[in-house]
Design a protein around this motif. Structure first.
Motif, PDB file in Angstrom:
ATOM      1  N   LEU A   1       0.826  -1.198   0.000  1.00 35.70           N
ATOM      2  CA  LEU A   1       0.000   0.000   0.000  1.00 35.70           C
ATOM      3  C   LEU A   1       0.860   1.248   0.000  1.00 35.70           C
ATOM      4  O   LEU A   1       2.050   1.207   0.340  1.00 35.70           O
ATOM      5  N   GLU A   2       0.248   2.353  -0.361  1.00 39.37           N
ATOM      6  CA  GLU A   2       0.934   3.645  -0.383  1.00 39.37           C
ATOM      7  C   GLU A   2       1.488   4.003   0.994  1.00 39.37           C
ATOM      8  O   GLU A   2       2.533   4.648   1.105  1.00 39.37           O
ATOM      9  N   SER A   3       0.827   3.575   2.061  1.00 37.87           N
ATOM     10  CA  SER A   3       1.250   3.931   3.414  1.00 37.87           C
ATOM     11  C   SER A   3       2.650   3.422   3.754  1.00 37.87           C
ATOM     12  O   SER A   3       3.285   3.918   4.677  1.00 37.87           O
ATOM     13  N   SER A   4       3.139   2.444   3.003  1.00 32.38           N
ATOM     14  CA  SER A   4       4.493   1.932   3.216  1.00 32.38           C
ATOM     15  C   SER A   4       5.495   2.544   2.240  1.00 32.38           C
ATOM     16  O   SER A   4       6.637   2.078   2.148  1.00 32.38           O
ATOM     17  N   GLY A   5       5.071   3.569   1.504  1.00 34.09           N
ATOM     18  CA  GLY A   5       5.987   4.261   0.618  1.00 34.09           C
ATOM     19  C   GLY A   5       6.023   3.764  -0.808  1.00 34.09           C
ATOM     20  O   GLY A   5       6.980   4.047  -1.542  1.00 34.09           O
ATOM     21  N   VAL A   6       4.998   3.044  -1.233  1.00 35.27           N
ATOM     22  CA  VAL A   6       4.970   2.498  -2.595  1.00 35.27           C
ATOM     23  C   VAL A   6       4.226   3.469  -3.509  1.00 35.27           C
ATOM     24  O   VAL A   6       3.030   3.718  -3.325  1.00 35.27           O
TER      25      VAL A   6
END
Length: 373
Positions: free
Chosen positions: A181-186
């Motif tokens: 997910l975006e929350s992990s910097g992706v």
């Protein structure tokens, strides 16, 4: 029928980062040049670790970084070994534009992963495309050549979203899906499409994302299959588990039929929950990295890592037990943690697990053992 025939034991861990400083101490290494704002040479991370803990005699053996963890794996002989690999395996000279941190390991160093004999690894994370699509292609090719099944990334959406399929004794299988997910910097443009390589990236934790995963699971699951989801989500530091993460994890178990959730991204272990008898690891923490000697966030004890050995029912997927082995990273190598550090980790897991209904004890052999309501 013995307990071993009725159950399956897995080895899981968090982020295995064999690029950058780790790559530099191995027999073959990429150019040490980096494109980070402050550090321009990967050898600086090696020097930092040596100043902190002592010299590392280089080049190290392929087994070196795993240290005492290899004895634990040999002793327990898990039915499945699965890691989150946060490194591109490539000699590509072209970093992803605009990204601040880039991890890569030379393909000739693949034996350092083979030393631990992982069956598969998640690539659905924020470092696998650090060296662009050429780096991803090389990573997939190298892992496949080493008989390590990559999951969560591919040359197109179909490849990236398909599960790893691992046989278990008795004719059963465990299907492992991996997403991020975006929350992990992706970044959004790392998501694989029908014509473009990338990762299996969920846009959010909405009902639509749940339906996406549920549909993919039902399309390939056979009666008797167990299902694990390996998910890269959330920030690097802090024990807070966002309500939407917990709700999504519960829905994965209740509605999508997931039997075990293998969460990662945090640099330290986070809380553990058992929901409807199924294990949720919200954040496994880093396992191998080159952060040794970097100051900041010392209260989280990022130098302490965990080997997770969940044992689950082959028939129902319900958790039978979870034993964990605490390790400490010193001189870029895993060492058995001291009794004091094991006690600190057990107390921390109990404290942060209180609201999740879990606690942690230490047994006679030094394992950290999960208890739950």
């Amino acid at each position: 029928m013995t307990d071993r025939q009725q159950t399956a034991t897995l080895f899981l861990c968090g982020d295995v980062m064999t690029g950058r400083g780790i790559d530099q101490i191995l027999a073959s290494s990429c150019s040490p040049e980096l494109y980070e704002p402050w550090v321009k040479n990967a050898l600086e991370y090696v020097a930092l670790a040596e100043r902190h803990s002592g010299p590392v005699r280089q080049p190290v053996s392929n087994r070196y970084i795993w240290g005492d963890a290899l004895d634990e794996l040999d002793r327990r002989q898990p039915d499945l070994r699965f890691i989150n690999l946060e490194t591109s395996i490539t000699t590509s000279p072209t970093p992803w534009p605009g990204k601040g941190i880039h991890y890569r390991m030379h393909p000739d160093n693949i034996a350092c992963l083979e030393a631990a004999r992982p069956d598969g690894c998640s690539l659905a994370n924020n470092h696998v495309l650090d060296w662009d699509l050429d780096g991803l292609d090389s990573t997939l090719e190298t892992l496949t050549g080493a008989d390590i099944t990559p999951v969560g990334a591919g040359r197109n959406e179909k490849e990236a979203t398909q599960p790893g399929v691992f046989p278990l004794a008795g004719g059963r299988r465990i299907l492992v899906f991996a997403c991020c997910l975006e929350s992990s910097g992706v970044p959004a443009n790392w998501a694989a499409t029908a014509t473009h390589g990338g990762v299996y990236r969920l846009p959010d934790l909405s009902d639509r994302s749940l339906e996406n995963l549920t549909g993919r699971i039902r399309a390939v699951r056979n009666p008797g299959d167990l299902v694990m989801l390996s998910i890269h989500w959330g920030g690097n530091w802090g024990y807070r588990i966002e309500p939407e993460q917990r709700a999504f994890a519960h829905a994965l178990i209740q509605k999508a039929g997931v039997d075990l959730i293998h969460g990662h991204s945090s640099h330290h272990p986070r809380g553990i929950e058992v929901y409807q008898g199924k294990l949720i690891l919200y954040g496994c923490g880093d396992f191998i990295n080159d952060y040794e000697g970097i100051s900041g966030h010392e209260d989280f004890r990022g130098d302490l890592t965990l080997m997770y050995f969940p044992t689950v029912s082959r028939e129902t997927g319900k958790l039978h037990s979870l034993n964990m082995v605490a390790m400490q990273l010193r001189r870029l190598q895993l060492h058995n943690a001291t009794e004091e550090d094991r006690q600190w980790m057990a107390a921390t897991l109990s404290r942060i697990g209180k609201d999740l209904g879990t606690h942690c004890m230490i047994n006679a052999t030094g394992d950290l053992v999960l208890g739950w309501k």
